[in-house]
Design a protein around this motif. Structure first.
Motif, mmCIF file in Angstrom:
data_model
loop_
_atom_site.group_PDB
_atom_site.id
_atom_site.type_symbol
_atom_site.label_atom_id
_atom_site.label_comp_id
_atom_site.label_asym_id
_atom_site.label_seq_id
_atom_site.Cartn_x
_atom_site.Cartn_y
_atom_site.Cartn_z
ATOM 1 N N GLN A 155 84.652 46.542 37.498
ATOM 2 C CA GLN A 155 83.441 47.333 37.315
ATOM 3 C C GLN A 155 82.417 46.905 38.364
ATOM 4 O O GLN A 155 82.055 45.734 38.446
ATOM 5 N N LYS A 156 81.954 47.849 39.165
ATOM 6 C CA LYS A 156 81.116 47.530 40.329
ATOM 7 C C LYS A 156 79.878 46.733 39.956
ATOM 8 O O LYS A 156 79.572 45.714 40.582
ATOM 9 N N ARG A 157 79.161 47.177 38.934
ATOM 10 C CA ARG A 157 77.913 46.492 38.574
ATOM 11 C C ARG A 157 78.176 45.057 38.113
ATOM 12 O O ARG A 157 77.475 44.124 38.520
ATOM 13 N N GLU A 158 79.195 44.878 37.284
ATOM 14 C CA GLU A 158 79.513 43.532 36.800
ATOM 15 C C GLU A 158 80.008 42.640 37.939
ATOM 16 O O GLU A 158 79.669 41.458 38.017
ATOM 17 N N ARG A 159 80.817 43.219 38.838
ATOM 18 C CA ARG A 159 81.307 42.447 39.985
ATOM 19 C C ARG A 159 80.151 41.999 40.885
ATOM 20 O O ARG A 159 80.117 40.857 41.354
ATOM 21 N N GLN A 160 79.208 42.889 41.117
ATOM 22 C CA GLN A 160 78.049 42.541 41.934
ATOM 23 C C GLN A 160 77.236 41.424 41.292
ATOM 24 O O GLN A 160 76.733 40.528 41.989
ATOM 25 N N ALA A 161 77.133 41.464 39.968
ATOM 26 C CA ALA A 161 76.414 40.406 39.254
ATOM 27 C C ALA A 161 77.145 39.072 39.384
ATOM 28 O O ALA A 161 76.519 38.019 39.568
ATOM 29 N N GLN A 162 78.489 39.098 39.275
ATOM 30 C CA GLN A 162 79.277 37.871 39.438
ATOM 31 C C GLN A 162 79.059 37.267 40.822
ATOM 32 O O GLN A 162 78.862 36.050 40.957
ATOM 33 N N LEU A 163 79.104 38.102 41.849
ATOM 34 C CA LEU A 163 78.944 37.608 43.220
ATOM 35 C C LEU A 163 77.516 37.127 43.471
ATOM 36 O O LEU A 163 77.312 36.155 44.204
ATOM 37 N N ALA A 164 76.544 37.791 42.874
ATOM 38 C CA ALA A 164 75.154 37.359 43.036
ATOM 39 C C ALA A 164 74.962 35.963 42.453
ATOM 40 O O ALA A 164 74.266 35.125 43.034
ATOM 41 N N ARG A 165 75.618 35.708 41.305
ATOM 42 C CA ARG A 165 75.526 34.372 40.700
ATOM 43 C C ARG A 165 76.234 33.336 41.565
ATOM 44 O O ARG A 165 75.785 32.193 41.692
ATOM 45 N N GLN A 167 76.613 33.352 44.741
ATOM 46 C CA GLN A 167 76.037 33.240 46.076
ATOM 47 C C GLN A 167 75.355 31.897 46.316
ATOM 48 O O GLN A 167 75.413 31.345 47.412
ATOM 49 N N THR A 168 74.718 31.356 45.297
ATOM 50 C CA THR A 168 73.961 30.117 45.475
ATOM 51 C C THR A 168 74.668 28.883 44.917
ATOM 52 O O THR A 168 74.100 27.802 44.904
ATOM 53 N N HIS A 169 75.909 29.042 44.459
ATOM 54 C CA HIS A 169 76.651 27.872 43.960
ATOM 55 C C HIS A 169 76.920 26.900 45.105
ATOM 56 O O HIS A 169 77.451 27.274 46.149
ATOM 57 N N MET A 170 76.579 25.647 44.882
ATOM 58 C CA MET A 170 76.870 24.616 45.883
ATOM 59 C C MET A 170 78.356 24.286 45.912
ATOM 60 O O MET A 170 78.887 23.847 46.922
ATOM 61 N N GLU A 171 79.047 24.506 44.767
ATOM 62 C CA GLU A 171 80.434 24.092 44.642
ATOM 63 C C GLU A 171 81.378 25.054 45.386
ATOM 64 O O GLU A 171 81.065 26.217 45.597
ATOM 65 N N THR A 172 82.553 24.535 45.728
ATOM 66 C CA THR A 172 83.619 25.374 46.264
ATOM 67 C C THR A 172 83.981 26.439 45.223
ATOM 68 O O THR A 172 84.037 26.153 44.028
ATOM 69 N N LEU A 173 84.221 27.661 45.676
ATOM 70 C CA LEU A 173 84.496 28.784 44.783
ATOM 71 C C LEU A 173 85.982 29.124 44.797
ATOM 72 O O LEU A 173 86.616 29.107 45.857
ATOM 73 N N ILE A 174 86.531 29.454 43.632
ATOM 74 C CA ILE A 174 87.951 29.809 43.516
ATOM 75 C C ILE A 174 88.068 31.194 42.900
ATOM 76 O O ILE A 174 87.585 31.439 41.796
ATOM 77 N N GLY A 239 81.248 26.442 49.325
ATOM 78 C CA GLY A 239 80.025 26.640 48.569
ATOM 79 C C GLY A 239 78.836 26.862 49.477
ATOM 80 O O GLY A 239 78.920 26.692 50.701
ATOM 81 N N ALA A 240 77.713 27.239 48.901
ATOM 82 C CA ALA A 240 76.500 27.478 49.676
ATOM 83 C C ALA A 240 75.972 26.164 50.241
ATOM 84 O O ALA A 240 76.073 25.113 49.611
ATOM 85 N N GLY A 241 75.420 26.215 51.433
ATOM 86 C CA GLY A 241 74.751 25.044 51.995
ATOM 87 C C GLY A 241 73.470 24.774 51.232
ATOM 88 O O GLY A 241 72.982 25.614 50.479
ATOM 89 N N GLU A 242 72.894 23.605 51.423
ATOM 90 C CA GLU A 242 71.695 23.236 50.670
ATOM 91 C C GLU A 242 70.561 24.209 50.901
ATOM 92 O O GLU A 242 69.843 24.596 49.982
ATOM 93 N N ALA A 243 70.388 24.655 52.137
ATOM 94 C CA ALA A 243 69.283 25.569 52.441
ATOM 95 C C ALA A 243 69.478 26.900 51.744
ATOM 96 O O ALA A 243 68.541 27.500 51.222
ATOM 97 N N ALA A 244 70.741 27.377 51.719
ATOM 98 C CA ALA A 244 71.013 28.671 51.090
ATOM 99 C C ALA A 244 70.975 28.578 49.579
ATOM 100 O O ALA A 244 70.600 29.519 48.896
ATOM 101 N N ALA A 245 71.417 27.410 49.045
ATOM 102 C CA ALA A 245 71.511 27.281 47.591
ATOM 103 C C ALA A 245 70.168 27.029 46.941
ATOM 104 O O ALA A 245 69.949 27.382 45.797
ATOM 105 N N ALA A 246 69.253 26.397 47.678
ATOM 106 C CA ALA A 246 67.961 26.075 47.090
ATOM 107 C C ALA A 246 67.076 27.313 47.084
ATOM 108 O O ALA A 246 66.843 27.903 48.136
ATOM 109 N N PRO A 247 66.595 27.746 45.947
ATOM 110 C CA PRO A 247 65.732 28.926 45.923
ATOM 111 C C PRO A 247 64.442 28.659 46.678
ATOM 112 O O PRO A 247 63.897 27.564 46.612
#
Length: 296
Positions: A155-165, A167-174, A239-247
């Motif tokens: 579902q496009k909207r739910e997928r976009q929400a998952q990716l938005a969340r 985006q700022t994870h510092m951890e490696t993504l699987i 994962g996101a770099g510190e600059a990207a992950a920090a709001p």
């Protein structure tokens, strides 16, 4: 009468003790990755709950196991789960398997485990192969901390929400992905996470045509735009770099009274200090006057 009820009738000598639920890992490709313990337990339990009984029957035949099978999958878990709990409460052991890897990872095994725990039934793992961790340790990316996302929603909207969340994870993504969705998913990851993130596309793990493609997300997207994806994929993404992950923190707004006091300290008369305060804060002199009046 369901196959569980039939099995209960066939097992008349059940004990009064509650049975054990075994969550059993199965090979993700290479049958030699089956553990000795898993083979033994699958041969000893009176019933195996399988995501696809046809697929699991092939595995059991390879190891000369003749245990009764029952179907338990995403589409029947709410009806079948309580029947399996009744089976366990009757004193019979049960093994739960998925088509490949650990049950409970991107399949309904989690639901059965939750029902069993709520009913006071012992749940124990039979460890073994797992695609996510197998890909992670061979990715060349940071393994100290990671977030398992699995299959993105269709579902496009739910997928976009998952990716938005994510985006700022510092951890490696699987991520897990099917070959016919891989190109579109890589393009979306490039757009949301950025083209320069390091990543690894891992396919056909432990099988004859096992392959690892490593590079940036953009490089992987370009590669699979040319070469047709085949086999099941695990995507490991930096994962996101510190600059990207920090709001980004909003700039501190100067306190009105502090700014006004500073102008007074510079020797400005009160009327002039109020005018300069309003100018510095982008507010009207009337607002500044009213605010200062209220604080007196």
């Amino acid at each position: 009468m369901s196959d569980i009820q039939t099995a209960l009738q066939d097992t008349a000598e059940s004990t009064e003790a509650v049975g054990t639920l075994y969550l059993c890992a199965t090979p993700i490709g290479n049958l030699e990755d089956m553990t000795y313990r898993a083979v033994r337990v699958l041969g000893e339990v009176p019933l195996i709950a399988a995501e696809d009984t046809r697929h699991t029957r092939q595995l059991l035949t390879h190891f000369d196991i003749h245990t009764r099978l029952t179907s338990y999958h995403e589409h029947n878990k709410f009806a079948k789960g309580p029947e399996l709990i009744d089976w366990l409460l009757s004193g019979q052991d049960l093994a739960c398997v998925s088509d490949a890897g650990l049950p409970g990872i991107s399949d309904p095994g989690t639901h059965l485990a939750q029902l069993a725990i709520a009913a006071g039934i012992r749940v124990t793992p039979l460890p073994g192969a797992n695609a996510a961790l197998s890909a992670l340790i061979c990715s060349g990316l940071d393994t100290r901390s990671f977030t398992f996302i699995g299959f993105l929603s269709r579902q496009k909207r739910e997928r976009q929400a998952q990716l938005a969340r994510a985006q700022t994870h510092m951890e490696t993504l699987i991520f897990y992905e099917a070959p016919h969705h891989l190109k579109a998913t890589l393009q979306e990851l490039v757009q949301v996470l950025g083209p320069e993130r390091q990543a690894a596309a891992c396919r056909e793990l432990t099988k004859k045509f096992e392959e690892f493609q490593r590079g940036t997300l953009q490089e992987l997207a370009s590669f699979y735009a040319t070469y047709e994806p085949r086999g099941e994929f695990v995507l490991i993404v930096e994962g996101a770099g510190e600059a990207a992950a920090a709001p980004e923190m909003p700039a501190a707004v100067p306190d009105l009274r502090t700014v006004y006091a500073d102008f007074l300290a510079q020797g400005l008369p009160k009327k002039e200090a109020m005018r300069e305060t309003a100018k510095a804060l982008g507010r009207s002199r009337r607002d500044v006057y009213q605010a200062l009046l209220q604080e007196q």
